[in-house]
Design an enzyme around this catalytic site. Sequence first.
Site, short mmCIF file in Angstrom:
data_model
loop_
_atom_site.label_atom_id
_atom_site.label_comp_id
_atom_site.label_asym_id
_atom_site.label_seq_id
_atom_site.Cartn_x
_atom_site.Cartn_y
_atom_site.Cartn_z
N CYS A 1 0.61 -1.32 0.02
CA CYS A 1 0.11 0.19 -0.05
C CYS A 1 0.84 1.27 -0.02
O CYS A 1 0.82 1.93 0.93
CB CYS A 1 -1.01 0.00 1.37
SG CYS A 1 -1.80 -1.49 1.02
N GLU A 2 1.69 1.40 -1.00
CA GLU A 2 2.26 2.64 -1.38
C GLU A 2 2.33 2.97 -2.82
O GLU A 2 2.61 2.00 -3.69
CB GLU A 2 3.99 2.43 -0.95
CG GLU A 2 4.09 2.52 0.56
CD GLU A 2 4.14 3.83 1.18
OE1 GLU A 2 4.51 4.71 0.50
OE2 GLU A 2 3.82 3.87 2.36
#
Length: 435
Positions: free
Chosen positions: A358-359
Amino acid sequence: MSINQQIKPVTTEENENLRIGGCDLTELAKRYGTPLYVIDEATLRGICREYKQAFQDYKNIKMMYACKALCTSAIIKILDEEGFGFDTVSAGEFYTVYKSGVDMSKVLFNGSNKSAGEIELALEYNIGRFSVDNFYEAELLNRIAAQKGLTADILLRITPGIECHTHNYIQTGQTDSKFGFDLSTIDEIINLIKNRYTNLNLKGLHAHIGSQIFEPKCYYDEVQILIKEISRINEHYGLSLKEMNIGGGLGVKYTEADTPPSVETLAKAVTDAMQEISLDIPTIYIEPGRSIISTAGITLYTAGSSKVIPNGKKYVALDGGMADNPRPAMYQAEYTAQVANKLKSKEFEIVTLAGRYCESGDILINDIKLPKIEAGDLICVYNTGAYNYSMASNYNRVEKPAMVLVNNSQSDIIVYRETLDNLIMYDVIPDRLKK
Ligand SMILES: *Cc1c(COP(=O)(O)O)cnc(C)c1O
């Protein structure tokens, strides 16, 4: 061509499916799951032999593998068999080396902020050399050695005023670096060692000028600076320092754009610099990390979802990413990849291989031309042996991948895949929350 000048492991076969070490990568994926780190033993042993061959005329060379590139027990075992010593930077690293059965006199302990506990353990294990980085540490090491009634054999880590990374070569009078003594403070530390730190036995100097180095001249200049400094110290203080550690740093080929020199060219730069200044030299330590293990390693991923954004750019998401390989997110590192089960495909497209984390920055490879990828296809990313597993994290609470060693069509697990229970095994719920 040296192994560090090749993108793929030496045993790579590109027939129907991609094979490494005689093992079909689609079979490995079935058996061990993905993401999977795969290490090719022939490539690893091959580069070790290239290093030994390149320096064979120089009898006093000591090869030390820089463990931080990849430190697991089986890898240490292979390097020990190949006659390498070990450069370590933490108790965790030298403990792994110790538990692998290595003669600890072949181990160096390096680092810019070693803890008292680590120093004590290293002294108990009779570690071969400490590379002393700063004034604080010299005092600390001397004090702990004195308490134990021991003497520590040391090298002084110096900043030679050269910094070299890929094509970027900086020579400065006063290097801005967090590592080591700069040349202007050497006399002060030597006086302290001579007059006060009687439990330190100074054997020589240590430097490390960078990583992913493409410029042999960096090594030539470094060796000359080290020799000059050692001669000066010996003359001025009546000492007989006989050891010089030139660090690691030789580059590897991640993509076609990378042009690292061969191990032989590196050896020639070192020996040429030695010959120019005639001095009864010493033992030279060399500490390659990346160039030893990078090319031997690949990571195998399974493709999942994909997405085309309005401008036409296509993302394909893999089942791994920045937690198993932080290098692209950390410093825009570039890689080469192939679709392991589609070598014969004639239909290509440009895609961006995205990680699962989640980046937004979790992109493994931008705009790479590959056969049309469908969910379930296997992606092989090359040159992931160094600084991948060793920098891996559990970000997003994802289990770290397994690692297998392949050789002569055989595959063996050398690091187990983490389990969900592994992820929570250090968690504690205090009693007062258990109501
Ligand atoms: C990191 C490091 C190495 C290894 O560097 P590579 O670029 O992986 O070859 C060697 N010596 C020292 C002191 C290091 O810090």
